[in-house]
Every structure is written in C-alpha cells, then in structure tokens.
Design a protein around this motif. Structure first.
Motif, PDB file in Angstrom:
ATOM      1  N   PRO A  60       0.832  -1.203   0.000  1.00 22.15           N
ATOM      2  CA  PRO A  60       0.000   0.000   0.000  1.00 22.15           C
ATOM      3  C   PRO A  60       0.870   1.258   0.000  1.00 22.15           C
ATOM      4  O   PRO A  60       1.893   1.310   0.683  1.00 22.15           O
ATOM      5  CB  PRO A  60      -0.818  -0.103   1.285  1.00 22.15           C
ATOM      6  N   SER A  62       0.418   3.998   1.304  1.00 21.78           N
ATOM      7  CA  SER A  62       0.368   4.813   2.515  1.00 21.78           C
ATOM      8  C   SER A  62       0.911   4.007   3.692  1.00 21.78           C
ATOM      9  O   SER A  62       0.351   4.016   4.772  1.00 21.78           O
ATOM     10  CB  SER A  62      -1.069   5.237   2.787  1.00 21.78           C
ATOM     11  N   GLU A  89      -1.077  -0.036  -6.830  1.00 21.21           N
ATOM     12  CA  GLU A  89      -0.429  -0.566  -5.621  1.00 21.21           C
ATOM     13  C   GLU A  89      -0.797  -2.027  -5.415  1.00 21.21           C
ATOM     14  O   GLU A  89      -1.648  -2.564  -6.112  1.00 21.21           O
ATOM     15  CB  GLU A  89      -0.821   0.265  -4.391  1.00 21.21           C
ATOM     16  N   MET A  90      -0.133  -2.663  -4.454  1.00 24.92           N
ATOM     17  CA  MET A  90      -0.391  -4.056  -4.109  1.00 24.92           C
ATOM     18  C   MET A  90      -0.234  -4.989  -5.312  1.00 24.92           C
ATOM     19  O   MET A  90      -1.044  -5.876  -5.538  1.00 24.92           O
ATOM     20  CB  MET A  90      -1.793  -4.221  -3.540  1.00 24.92           C
TER      21      MET A  90
END
Lengths: 387, 313, 378
Positions: A60, A62, A89-90
């Motif tokens: 992630p 963040s 992301e991921m």
C-alpha cells in the motif's frame, strides 16, 4: 444391491444436473469472450501528449515505509508540467506485475514505468523491456549490468546505509543500556549492510554498544514485527530500528513501551513524538525529477544511478527533542564527512561477529565497491546470525 | 557468541520463557475470541469458516471508530456489531434451502476481508487511541516480568468470556437448546425449536466475539490498522476449535499454546539464537498439527463434536 | 467398518433436487421437468451474476463513481481488447490447476484448503530438479513430473491422515500451507540458495533456454493448455470411470459407499493425491514459465483463489474453467480500477465476494415456487 442401484441413479441424475449448469456457465463466459474484438489500435495521440508515467508498488502506498517513500517521489513529479502519472499498488512479484506493466503501456499509453519493488527486476522488467523497446523502465535496486541488460532499462538505488550510520551514531549516544535492537525482514546483503552500518556508527561513538537483530522472514508481517519488538524490549534494549517495508507498527510499539527508536524509509516522527530520535529516509522526489528532466529533454539517462547523502538520494530525519547536543554534534560531524565524500564506512581491519577478519587492515571498501553488494556477514557487536 | 548473549545460559533461558509467557498472552487473545465465537456457532451444528473476514472487518471498524470518536471501547463495540451483521448474513444465507455453510463461510471470508481493505484504506496512516492494559506484574521488581504481565483488558475479558460461554453452554436452557440443535435437528424440531433461528442467533453471537477479537489486533496488539494485520489468524482460530474439541476452556488453552509457540521464534532470536528462524516461526503450525495427529483416532468421532456439523467430521 | 461416524455422511455440495431421480422414468412429465431444469440452469446463474453486478454497481455508486463507466473499464481491462483477453487467460491458467486441488476432494465431501502449500512445494521441487537436468525437453518434463508428484504427495499426506487417523483435512491442509511456505523460505535462503542471488534469495536458475514458452501466436504461456487439459482429464476421470463413480458415491453417502464395499479410505488418499498433482503442477509451471527459479515470489495466493474457484464451480472440473476465467478477468481489470478511478485494489475482492455470495444465494432458487411440482418429496 437394489439400494446401490437407486443410489447410483440418483448420483447420475445429480451429475446431469450439475452438468447443465456448467454448460450454461460456459456459454455465458463464451458470450463474453465472443464479444472480444481483435487487436485494437492505440488511442489517438493528441497534438502534444503529456508524458505518461506509470508507478507500480508492491504494497500500500500509505504504509509509512518503502512504498510511501516512492509514492511521495511520484507525487513530486506529478506536479511537473507535461507529466501525467498512473499508479497501481499491491502488485505482487509474479506475472501479475508483467501484466500490470503491459496494461499501463497498452491501455494507459505509458512510456516510462517505475516498477519500484526490488523483486520486479528479474525476470519481470527484463522480459517486458525486451518486448517493449520504446518504453523506458526505471527500477529501484541498482541492478543494471552494461551489456547484459536491455538498453531501455535503468536501475537506481541509494546508499541508505550512510543515513543508517548517522542514525547509529545518534542511537549509540542515546542508549543507556548499550543495547540496540534491529528488526530485519531477511538476511540479504542490502539488509545486512544497514545492520552493519548502523552498528559501526553506534560503536564509533560508544564501543560498548551491541545490536541484537531479529529476522522476521517477511517484508511485511505486523504481528511478527510487534512480537520481535516486544521480545527485544523485554531483553533490555532501549533503542530500536528496523528494515521492513512498513516500520509503523515497530515505531508505535517502541513509543508505547517508552523506548527510543530510529526510523526507516520515510519519516515516522509523527508516530513517536517522544521516542523518535532520527531516521534514514529516501529522497526519491529528487531522483525522479532528475530522471524525468532528462527524458523530457531527450537526453540519455544513466542506466545505473546511485548516490548517498551527498547526492541527495537519502537523508537523515530531523533530530528528535531528546537527542542530546553531544549526539547531534557527533552525528553532524559524520554527516559532514559523508557530504564531503571523505567518509568510508567499511575499512579494515574489520571483524565479523564470529571473530573472522572480513576486511583486512589497510583495505578500504568505498560505497561503489562490488564487495559490499555481496555482504554476507554481521560485524563485531551484532548479536545474531545471517542464516 | 556466548559472550554476546549477555547474561549467559540460565538468564537467557529464563528470558525466552518469560518472552513466551508474555507472547502467549499477547498473541493468543484474537485466537481466543474467534475460537470461542466459532465454538458457539459450531455447537449449534453450523460451521462459519468466514470468521477471518469478520476478524479483519472488526479490526478495521474498531480502528476507524476509535480514531473518529477517540473511544477505543466504542471501537470494540463497533467491531462486535460488524461481526453480528456478518454473522446474520451467514445465518440467513445458510437457512435457505440447498445453501452450503462451508461455501458461504469462504465467500464471507473473501467479502469481509475485501470490504475491510476497501473501507480501511484511509485508516492506514492515522493513529487511533488504544485499549488500556492491566498490570499484573506489580509484585515483581524485574522489568521483564512486569512487561510480560502487562495484560490487555481484552485478554481479561476473554478469560471472563471463556467462563461465561462454558457456563451458558453447559448450565443454561439457552445452552441446552443450542446443543440440542447441534446434536440432532430432528429432536430439536420435535421439541418445537426453530432450528434456523437458533443457528442464526448462534452465528451472530459467534460473529460478535470474532469481531471483538479483531478489535484487539488493531487497538492493542500489534495495535495498528494495515492490510497485513491478520495473516490468516481468523482461519487458524476456526481450526483451533476442532483442536479444542468444542470446549471453551480448551479453546483458551489451545490459544495460549498457539500464542506461546508463535512467540518462540522472536524470543530465541532476541537472545541471539537466529539459525533456522523460518522453522522456528513455523513452530505453532507444526505443534498444532502434531497434537492433532496424536490425539486423533482412527475409528471414532472426536469427543464433544456436534453431530449435526458438516465440516468437522 | 470402523469408519462409521468419523466420516461425515453429508456432502458439502448442494443436495440434488429430488427431480434428478425422477427424470430417469421417461415420461412427458419428466421431460418437461428436465427442460425446466435446463432453463433454470441457465437463468439462475445469469440472474445471480446480474444481481451481483447490480449490487456492486450500487456499492461503486456510493463511493461517487459512475457504475457504468466502471463496468466499461472493467470490460476493457478483462475481455474488451485482445491484450486484455490474453491477460485474463494468463491469470486464469494457474487457477484452473490449483482449483483442482480443492475440487477433486470436494466430490468426496472433503474440504481441502491446501492448494497453496502443494503449489509452493511443487515449484520448489521442480526448480531443485530442473537445474540438474540438461536438455530443454528433459528439464521441462522432469520439472512437471516432479513438481506434480511432490504436490500430490504433500496433499496425499493430509488425505492419509484423514482416512487413517480421522484428522480433519480442512485444518491439516491449512496448517500444511504455513509449514510449506516456511520450508520454501528455509530452503531458498539456506541449503538451496544460489550464492549469486544476492538480494532476492533464490534457487539456481534453470536457464533461459529451458523456460516454458508462450503458446504459438499468443502472449499466454503453455500453463493454460495444462490447465484446460487437467480440467478435462479430471472431468473424464470423475464422470466416466469406475474410480470417479466410486468417489462420487463416497461424496454422496459414505455409509452407502461402505455398505457397497468401496475402499473409502483408499479413495480419499487417491483423490487428495490427484488434486495435489494439479497444484504441484501449477507451482512447476510458475517456475518454468515465469520465474525460472524458486523464491518467495512463489507464494502467490493462487492456492487460496483456487479454493474459491473450486467452490463456485461446486467441485465440477468443467465448471472450474469458466469460473477461473471469470475470476481471472476480474483480476485483470483490477489494475484499471485503481488507475482510472482511484479505487483501492481491494475493490476486486469486494466484487468477487458479492458474486460468490449471490451465486450461493441463487442455489436456493432452484425448483422455485414458480415451477414447483406437486409430488416432490424432500
């Protein structure tokens, strides 16, 4: 026997029932697939198209750590004129990342890609770079070999162990128990180099300091990381640091247990206002801005780009409130030496923690030295084994 | 090597033991809540494999509510509430004809985890207020002992819940109804009980406890919301119920054992034993498997097993 | 007999509607019933998926996005372009193989979650063997055979424990997954580590020449063919052989199977073994076609997604194919949802969850009130 017959027939009926359902499903999907047209041309190219840059993160964005550091860099170049960024992301280090790269190229029109995870390079980036020769692939890891790897690939990395060395000095000056703790994901050269630099920094100002290391075995496994932090604190460790993808849990655990911590990847001071001494941070915004500038100007870019504190690739977090004036002075002195390019962290005589000499007296291994890329030892003063 | 481990063999061993005790208490709590919840559900003759989803959903909801309201206990309630809703969904779906409870569980696991990650994205960054802990180590001068016995309020609540679940299942009419429905649906029907309703309520109660277990993860230990938080703990806890043979007290023991074994790897490394850390980290799984194999029997069903249960044969 | 109670008598699959037996009597009534069932078999899953799409559309709308735009992008990302369709196929391929690890034992009434572990160890074993073989053909053959066998043996271990010691297979396969992943990491970073693999600990590479290539004219590797072939073979095995018949009988009613003298224990071991072959092969293909070496990237979660595929397909090997395509397509479109709509990656999990729940709900609609025949005994 009769009973068995009846049973058999009911089973037969049942499979027929299942069979028709499956056939219906197959038709349904076939219809979907049948709607598929052949290869489609690229979207019409506008008069002066913006440079579309794709960023791919393994976790992630963040996470207060590795991925956030890259996402912050991406956010910096998103503000540049003529640049459009697309982020995903991921994305795991499997064929999924190959497909994400292709999807960014084919569907988003990206011409520059930043697949940021170390493990994306071989085989994924290499394969896609060979396939899409007019797309530029810039990878974080410093893995490029001239002549062996495609020419549309660049790989960059920062000597973050320089920042770890400075953080180690602060830790060594701040500890009261002389016991430092390091929570690491895996015993690989990059990680070992951070552990060693941190320990060398600490012991340069406090020869009694030792670093106890715990390997969690995973880049991101919060429960194990918290358990490792608690185990270390229970053993009397009073300064913690780490090399995992997301240091958040460790920093928070240290703060809660009332010990000091130095951060990694990004600035975690907000998570531990009392105990955050300093930290080793990436500064990808600068690196990415440089790259984009070169590409927009049509200039060649370096295929292998590395730098440390001096080049602005990495930085040291601002010191926390509890860092003593003496500690600041020693840390700043070391930082100044790095900025001058005079500091050499790895020089002989250097022993590992089994007493074996790993760098002979008189030998200096500068940051670019290939030997450092193969580090497989823990220096004297580290408690732990590499395997 | 020996010189660097500091206090030498005896105190290192004591440190490891203490670390494991502390770890057992820290790590076991979510397992305890989920397994108690599943215990109630399975006693009614239904399996809810979806408690992993409930756990993660509970962790997310607890963190979010605690962050927004600054009250971690409200977060715990919200987590339980999420569990009740997911449990009700499970119970309602399974009450319909021809719907299979194992499959619904797997679907809910996926759905719960997915929804929690979806809604929880903005919560990865912020820090939420935590649950308080209770110091049971005040009598000791040793910092290690005190920190090992720094026990979370939810663990204490878990002990109380264990006793309560045991009491309710064994001694109350509700418990009798649940067990009857789980042992023989026909008998329960003959006695005039609404089987679907009993199972629905048992699944909702189980969901509540699993959600509370999730709140422990995000509000105490490791005490943060992120997507790697659970790593399958909800699923493991469901497995532990079979291991514990549907007995609340054994659920507690199984959770403690599992937690202690999980703490073994880090505890050993913290005193300098780092070789083979992957294998040490796998200790809880190997240990659980070994015990199950040793205590299983070729020819008879497990004691305490509800006869109506589909999965746990 | 012994096994009696310790093996559950209830199949985890939906009970067949009573009309199934009735259809054997060739009457007009039965034919009509059969026709109605065919109509249901098409209509109900379609309605279930449509319902799921509407629910998900509402969910997306609540987040402030236009559901139609989202569906348009999803279609573009999964089936709408030639590139996207190949992306879907590539993602579906390993799922077909790992799904068999759950689907096959499911026909016997066993709930197996161990595809992940069998896949990981299959990949590890394949990589370990591959480096010791020399011609491209022998490398591949050796890898597939060894990988599949190791996956099969690993899973058969759980089957044996189930059959001969009554150890619940759901819990044992779950535990074995964690143990397999620990073994992989231990071997890759210890005894089997290629010293040259510095920051990404891996086994020795099998070499570029020995890699499994793409299908001719496609950007999809041969794993797709393996997946399709394995599903077909398994279907044949289950529907057209004595073994399959016996296995399904165990799944239908263990007591009846025992009364008929079927070797229930052996059937369980064989079924788990055969299922494990699929997952092990998936691991070997992953190494041979993608990574060229075994490392932590082998832990992909395909094993767990395979469980999902198997359950949605209700253990039917032919059903596995379209379900794997559907989930592969959803996976392929997930990236676009992030990039175009700024939706989180977990959006696809939410959609998958809603679809799965909706399909399960639709199970209760078969033989619905609108067409209920009078004399159907429960």
């Amino acid at each position: 026997m009769l009973k068995a017959r009846a049973f058999a027939t009911s089973v037969a009926g049942w499979t027929e029932w299942i069979g028709t359902r499956v056939a219906a499903w197959a038709i349904f999907v076939a219809v979907l697939g049948g709607l598929t047209p052949g290869p489609r041309s690229h979207r019409a190219v506008a008069a002066s198209p913006p440079l579309t840059i794709g960023f791919i993160y393994v976790g992630p964005k963040s996470d207060y750590g590795y991925n956030q550091a890259h996402a912050q860099g991406a956010a910096v170049i998103a503000k540049l004129p003529g640049v459009k960024i697309r982020e995903e992301e991921m994305v795991p280090e499997t064929s999924a990342v190959q497909k994400t790269m292709e999807s960014m190229i084919n569907l988003d029109g990206a011409t520059v890609l930043f697949p940021t995870s170390f493990g994306y390079f071989d085989p994924h980036i290499l394969k896609e770079a060979a396939k899409y020769k007019n797309v530029t692939f810039l990878h974080c890891g410093g893995l490029y070999t001239e002549g062996k790897h495609p020419t549309n690939v660049g790989s960059y990395f920062g000597y973050i162990d320089e920042a770890q060395y400075v953080a180690g000095i602060v830790a060594g000056m701040s500890t009261k128990s002389n016991k430092l703790g390091f929570i690491a994901a895996k015993a690989i050269p990059q990680v070992l180099r951070n552990i060693n630099s941190y320990t060398l920094g600490a012991r340069s100002v406090n020869p009694k300091a030792t670093t106890t290391v715990i390997f969690t075995g995973d880049w991101s496994m919060p429960v194990k990381e918290a358990e490792a932090a608690n185990s270390l604190i229970d053993q009397g460790i009073d300064v913690l640091t780490m090399h995992v993808d997301s240091p958040k849990v460790i920093v928070e655990t240290a703060e809660r247990r009332g010990i000091m911590v130095t951060g990694y990847h990004a600035n975690q001071a907000a998570l531990a206002p009392k105990g955050y001494l300093t930290g080793a941070e990436w500064n990808w915004g600068k690196v990415y801005t440089d790259y984009v500038g070169m590409i927009q100007a049509g200039k060649p870019y370096p295929h292998l780009l590395r730098g440390g504190l001096k080049e602005g690739f990495v930085k040291v977090s601002p010191y926390g409130k509890m860092v003593s004036a003496a500690a600041k002075k020693k840390a700043d002195a070391a930082k100044a030496k790095f900025m001058d390019g005079k500091m050499v962290v790895y020089k002989g005589p250097l022993k590992d923690n089994t007493g074996k000499v790993v760098i002979a007296a008189g030998v200096e291994q500068k940051q670019t030295d290939i030997a450092l890329e193969k580090m497989d030892y823990l220096v004297e003063g580290v408690v732990g084994k590499t395997h | 090597m020996g010189a660097q481990t500091g206090g030498g063999g005896v105190s290192a061993a004591a440190g490891v033991a203490l670390g494991m005790v502390g770890g057992a208490i820290r790590i076991s709590t979510p397992f305890l809540f989920v397994s108690l919840g599943e215990c109630i559900t399975e006693k009614s003759g239904r399996v809810n494999l979806g408690l992993e989803g409930t756990l993660v959903m509970g962790a997310m909801a607890a963190y979010g509510v605690s962050y927004l309201t600054s009250s971690p206990w409200l977060g715990v309630l919200a987590a339980g509430g999420c569990g009740v809703v997911l449990g009700a969904l499970h119970g309602w779906l399974c009450a319909r004809p021809r719907v299979n409870d194992v499959a619904v569980g797997i679907a809910l696991m996926l759905f719960g985890v997915g929804l929690a990650f979806f809604l929880g994205k903005p919560l990865i960054g912020p820090t939420a207020p935590h649950l308080p802990s209770v110091s049971l180590g005040w009598w000791s001068a040793s910092g290690q002992v005190r920190s090992a016995l720094q026990v979370n309020a939810l663990f204490v609540l878990g002990l109380v819940t264990t006793a309560a679940v045991r009491f309710v299942l064994r001694k109350t009419r509700w418990g009798l109804v649940i067990r009857t429905v789980g042992e023989s649906a026909d008998a329960a029907r003959a006695m005039g009980y609404d089987i679907a309703r009993v199972r629905l309520l048992a699944t909702m109660a189980g969901g509540f406890l699993a959600g509370v277990g999730g709140s422990f993860l995000s509000l105490f230990y490791p005490g943060s919301w992120n997507e790697g938080l659970s790593s399958g703990q909800g699923l493991m806890a469901v497995a532990l119920v079979i291991f514990a043979r549907w007995d609340p007290v054994r659920c507690l023991l199984a959770s403690l054992l599992f937690g202690g074994a999980s703490a073994l790897g880090p505890a050993l490394q913290s005193v300098g034993v780092t070789s083979g850390y992957y294998l040490f980290n796998a200790a809880p799984y190997v240990l659980t498997l070994a015990i199950i194999v040793l205590t299983s029997s070729r020819d008879r069903a497990l004691l305490g097993q509800p006869a109506e249960l589909r999965m746990a044969r | 007999m012994g096994i009696g109670v310790s093996i559950g008598a209830i199949s985890p699959l939906a009970e067949p509607s009573a009309g199934g037996a009735g259809a054997l009597v060739a009457t007009a009534e039965a034919r009509r019933a059969a026709r109605r069932k065919s109509a249901e078999a098409f209509a109900i899953p379609s309605v279930a998926i449509l319902g799921a799409l509407i629910l998900f559309g509402i969910f997306v709308a609540l987040t402030g996005r236009n559901p139609l735009a989202v569906y348009h992008e999803m279609y573009r990302g999964s089936f709408g372009t030639w590139f996207s369709f190949q992306n879907t196929l590539q993602r579906a391929a390993p799922l077909m193989l790992t799904a068999l690890a759950t689907a096959l034992p499911l026909r016997l009434g066993l709930v197996v979650l161990g595809g992940e572990g069998a896949m990981v160890l299959g990949g590890l074993a394949a990589a370990a063997v591959g480096v010791h073989l020399h011609t491209p053909m022998s490398v591949k053959l050796g890898m597939f055979v060894v990988g599949a066998l190791v996956g099969g043996a690993w899973m058969a271990g759980a089957g044996t424990l189930r059959a001969y010691r009554g150890v619940n297979e759901t819990i044992s396969t779950l535990l074995l997954n964690y143990i397999a992943i620990a073994l992989l990491n231990h071997m890759v970073e210890g005894p089997l580590r290629d010293p040259a693999s510095l920051n990404k600990p891996s086994t020795l590479p099998i070499g570029d020449d020995n890699m499994l290539g793409n299908l001719p004219g496609l950007d999809v590797h041969w794993g797709l063919v393996f997946g399709l072939a394995a599903c077909l073979l398994t279907w044949f095995l289950m529907q057209r052989t004595t073994f399959g018949f016996a296995a399904r009988m165990v799944g239908g009613n263990v007591r009846a199977a025992l009364l008929n003298g079927l070797p229930v224990r052996r059937l369980i071991v064989v079924a788990t073994f055969l299922g494990g072959l699929g997952a092990g092969l998936a691991g070997a293909v992953e190494v041979a076609a993608i990574h060229g070496t075994a490392n932590a990237s082998l832990v992909t979660g395909y094993g767990y997604t395979g469980v999902l595929v198997a359950f949605i397909a209700r253990g039917n090997p032919l059903g596995v194919v379209p379900v794997a395509l559907l989930l592969g397509g959803i996976g392929a479109s997930g990236g676009l949802l992030q990039r175009v709509f700024d939706l989180p990656d977990a959006t696809v999990n939410v959609l998958q969850g809603i679809i799965f729940l909706s399909i399960l709900f639709s199970d209760s609609l078969y033989g619905g009130r609108w067409a209920r025949k009078p004399a159907v005994a429960a």
